[in-house]
Design a protein around this motif. Sequence first.
Motif, PDB file in Angstrom:
ATOM      1  N   ALA A 265      59.356  38.833 -35.480  1.00  0.00           N
ATOM      2  CA  ALA A 265      60.413  38.137 -34.744  1.00  0.00           C
ATOM      3  C   ALA A 265      60.090  38.035 -33.266  1.00  0.00           C
ATOM      4  N   GLU A 266      59.215  38.909 -32.761  1.00  0.00           N
ATOM      5  CA  GLU A 266      58.922  38.938 -31.327  1.00  0.00           C
ATOM      6  C   GLU A 266      57.639  38.194 -30.959  1.00  0.00           C
ATOM      7  N   GLU A 267      56.595  38.321 -31.789  1.00  0.00           N
ATOM      8  CA  GLU A 267      55.315  37.747 -31.415  1.00  0.00           C
ATOM      9  C   GLU A 267      54.476  37.449 -32.647  1.00  0.00           C
ATOM     10  N   THR A 268      53.416  36.704 -32.408  1.00  0.00           N
ATOM     11  CA  THR A 268      52.426  36.418 -33.434  1.00  0.00           C
ATOM     12  C   THR A 268      51.097  36.991 -32.976  1.00  0.00           C
ATOM     13  N   GLN A 269      50.476  37.788 -33.838  1.00  0.00           N
ATOM     14  CA  GLN A 269      49.175  38.366 -33.527  1.00  0.00           C
ATOM     15  C   GLN A 269      48.115  37.703 -34.390  1.00  0.00           C
ATOM     16  N   VAL A 270      47.083  37.231 -33.731  1.00  0.00           N
ATOM     17  CA  VAL A 270      45.975  36.575 -34.419  1.00  0.00           C
ATOM     18  C   VAL A 270      44.739  37.450 -34.254  1.00  0.00           C
ATOM     19  N   THR A 271      44.097  37.776 -35.371  1.00  0.00           N
ATOM     20  CA  THR A 271      42.889  38.586 -35.354  1.00  0.00           C
ATOM     21  C   THR A 271      41.782  37.825 -36.071  1.00  0.00           C
ATOM     22  N   VAL A 272      40.655  37.670 -35.392  1.00  0.00           N
ATOM     23  CA  VAL A 272      39.479  37.025 -35.979  1.00  0.00           C
ATOM     24  C   VAL A 272      38.347  38.042 -35.952  1.00  0.00           C
ATOM     25  N   ILE A 273      37.900  38.439 -37.141  1.00  0.00           N
ATOM     26  CA  ILE A 273      36.853  39.463 -37.264  1.00  0.00           C
ATOM     27  C   ILE A 273      35.666  38.867 -38.010  1.00  0.00           C
ATOM     28  N   ASN A 274      34.481  39.091 -37.478  1.00  0.00           N
ATOM     29  CA  ASN A 274      33.276  38.712 -38.211  1.00  0.00           C
ATOM     30  C   ASN A 274      32.393  39.934 -38.413  1.00  0.00           C
ATOM     31  N   THR A 275      31.770  39.999 -39.574  1.00  0.00           N
ATOM     32  CA  THR A 275      30.877  41.101 -39.920  1.00  0.00           C
ATOM     33  C   THR A 275      29.558  40.948 -39.161  1.00  0.00           C
ATOM     34  N   PRO A 276      28.673  41.939 -39.238  1.00  0.00           N
ATOM     35  CA  PRO A 276      27.365  41.802 -38.571  1.00  0.00           C
ATOM     36  C   PRO A 276      26.630  40.555 -39.045  1.00  0.00           C
ATOM     37  N   PRO A 277      25.836  39.969 -38.180  1.00  0.00           N
ATOM     38  CA  PRO A 277      25.156  38.716 -38.539  1.00  0.00           C
ATOM     39  C   PRO A 277      23.980  38.951 -39.466  1.00  0.00           C
ATOM     40  N   ASN A 278      23.561  37.891 -40.110  1.00  0.00           N
ATOM     41  CA  ASN A 278      22.336  37.886 -40.893  1.00  0.00           C
ATOM     42  C   ASN A 278      21.167  37.779 -39.917  1.00  0.00           C
ATOM     43  N   MET A 279      20.404  38.847 -39.746  1.00  0.00           N
ATOM     44  CA  MET A 279      19.364  38.894 -38.724  1.00  0.00           C
ATOM     45  C   MET A 279      18.228  37.926 -38.996  1.00  0.00           C
ATOM     46  N   SER A 280      18.150  37.407 -40.204  1.00  0.00           N
ATOM     47  CA  SER A 280      17.085  36.446 -40.510  1.00  0.00           C
ATOM     48  C   SER A 280      17.405  35.050 -40.005  1.00  0.00           C
ATOM     49  N   GLY A 302      51.964  32.861 -22.234  1.00  0.00           N
ATOM     50  CA  GLY A 302      52.589  34.168 -22.107  1.00  0.00           C
ATOM     51  C   GLY A 302      51.949  35.226 -22.979  1.00  0.00           C
ATOM     52  N   GLY A 303      50.753  34.949 -23.495  1.00  0.00           N
ATOM     53  CA  GLY A 303      50.097  35.873 -24.407  1.00  0.00           C
ATOM     54  C   GLY A 303      48.982  36.663 -23.757  1.00  0.00           C
ATOM     55  N   THR A 304      48.299  37.471 -24.580  1.00  0.00           N
ATOM     56  CA  THR A 304      47.196  38.306 -24.105  1.00  0.00           C
ATOM     57  C   THR A 304      46.018  38.155 -25.063  1.00  0.00           C
ATOM     58  N   LEU A 305      44.833  38.520 -24.566  1.00  0.00           N
ATOM     59  CA  LEU A 305      43.619  38.411 -25.362  1.00  0.00           C
ATOM     60  C   LEU A 305      42.758  39.642 -25.145  1.00  0.00           C
ATOM     61  N   SER A 306      42.214  40.167 -26.235  1.00  0.00           N
ATOM     62  CA  SER A 306      41.236  41.243 -26.155  1.00  0.00           C
ATOM     63  C   SER A 306      40.133  40.936 -27.148  1.00  0.00           C
ATOM     64  N   ALA A 307      38.900  41.279 -26.776  1.00  0.00           N
ATOM     65  CA  ALA A 307      37.763  40.969 -27.642  1.00  0.00           C
ATOM     66  C   ALA A 307      36.665  41.974 -27.379  1.00  0.00           C
ATOM     67  N   GLY A 308      35.894  42.284 -28.435  1.00  0.00           N
ATOM     68  CA  GLY A 308      34.797  43.220 -28.277  1.00  0.00           C
ATOM     69  C   GLY A 308      34.147  43.542 -29.608  1.00  0.00           C
ATOM     70  N   PRO A 309      33.054  44.317 -29.576  1.00  0.00           N
ATOM     71  CA  PRO A 309      32.341  44.683 -30.805  1.00  0.00           C
ATOM     72  C   PRO A 309      33.253  45.454 -31.762  1.00  0.00           C
ATOM     73  N   HIS A 310      32.963  45.285 -33.066  1.00  0.00           N
ATOM     74  CA  HIS A 310      33.793  45.945 -34.080  1.00  0.00           C
ATOM     75  C   HIS A 310      32.941  46.179 -35.322  1.00  0.00           C
ATOM     76  N   HIS A 311      32.556  47.461 -35.558  1.00  0.00           N
ATOM     77  CA  HIS A 311      31.787  47.843 -36.746  1.00  0.00           C
ATOM     78  C   HIS A 311      30.530  46.982 -36.914  1.00  0.00           C
ATOM     79  N   GLY A 312      29.806  46.778 -35.832  1.00  0.00           N
ATOM     80  CA  GLY A 312      28.587  45.989 -35.896  1.00  0.00           C
ATOM     81  C   GLY A 312      28.807  44.501 -35.771  1.00  0.00           C
TER      82      GLY A 312
END
Length: 326
Positions: A265-280, A302-312
């Motif tokens: 009711a207060e906000e919408t949280q959007v999370t985009v996660i990608n796994t480690p890349p294919n090194m080839s 009026g929103g906020t953003l945070s981003a960074g590494p996550h499990h590779g």
Amino acid sequence: MSGRGSQPVRVLAAGVYPQAWLVTGVILSLVAGQGMRGVVPPWAVALCVVAAAVAGVAGRRARHVGGAAAILGAGVVSAIALSAVTGSSWSVTLLVVGLACGAPWLGGRYLHQQDELADEAAQRARLQERSRIAQDMHDSLGHELNLLALRAGAIEMDTTLTSRHQGAASELRAGASLAITQLAAVIGMLRGDGPVAWGPTSPDIAGLVRRAADAGMDMTLERNGPEDAAIPVVRCIHRVIQEGITNAARHAPGSAVTVKIDSSAEETQVTVINTPPNMSLRRRPGSQTGFVALKERLQACGGTLSAGPHHGGFRLIARVPRGGAG
């Protein structure tokens, strides 16, 4: 002399306070005029030269003429008053004020106007060059994109291909056509044709994820809670997901991408996660400008953003207030 103590001197010398310069010139010319009684002493001539110099600087630096007119008017009144008190010739004093202050100040104003005209001419030249570059971009990029769309259309009509390949060609053709439309809008903005309504008018988040999946990315979309009907909020969410998918495609090819939309009711949280890349697979470098622009877009909502590494891999989290303005 310390730097702090010399600051007023540097400010005055730079002509930041042109009215003070003009007041100084008027005072010097009044003193010189009072000294010219039958003879013209050298010190009076020297004062006139200094007064003319400072008045000229004042005229060139001044942005408005109202204050200068008041100062020169006060100088005329002072010249008559001093002549009446001291018994000197008021006509000589007025003449000195006019020649030593009034005329140089007008000359300075003329130079000031010439400077403004030169600046306007340079600005027009820059705008014309920007318009020319924009037109060249439109012609060259538009030509290549049109050729790309034609090639994709030819592939789409090739009956020897499977329906999957034909669908991919159709997506490519549609993407090229959309890029041509957006290119025309951006070029119009660069040429100064007016404000551009950028971005989709009715953002389709599911369609955005589906197109990425059709392009070969491993995509998953999860929704929890009610969908926000406010178009500005949906646009912000759409932009966040778009940047997350683009970031994964560029820096982590072959990774699995999960998009989560959790609404309350207060906000919408959007999370985009990608796994480690294919090194080839080959990864492309980035400039980080996308995250900077995205952060500014979210701040407007009026929103906020945070981003960074996550499990590779990488994780992007955005929070947008329900019904936020965008």
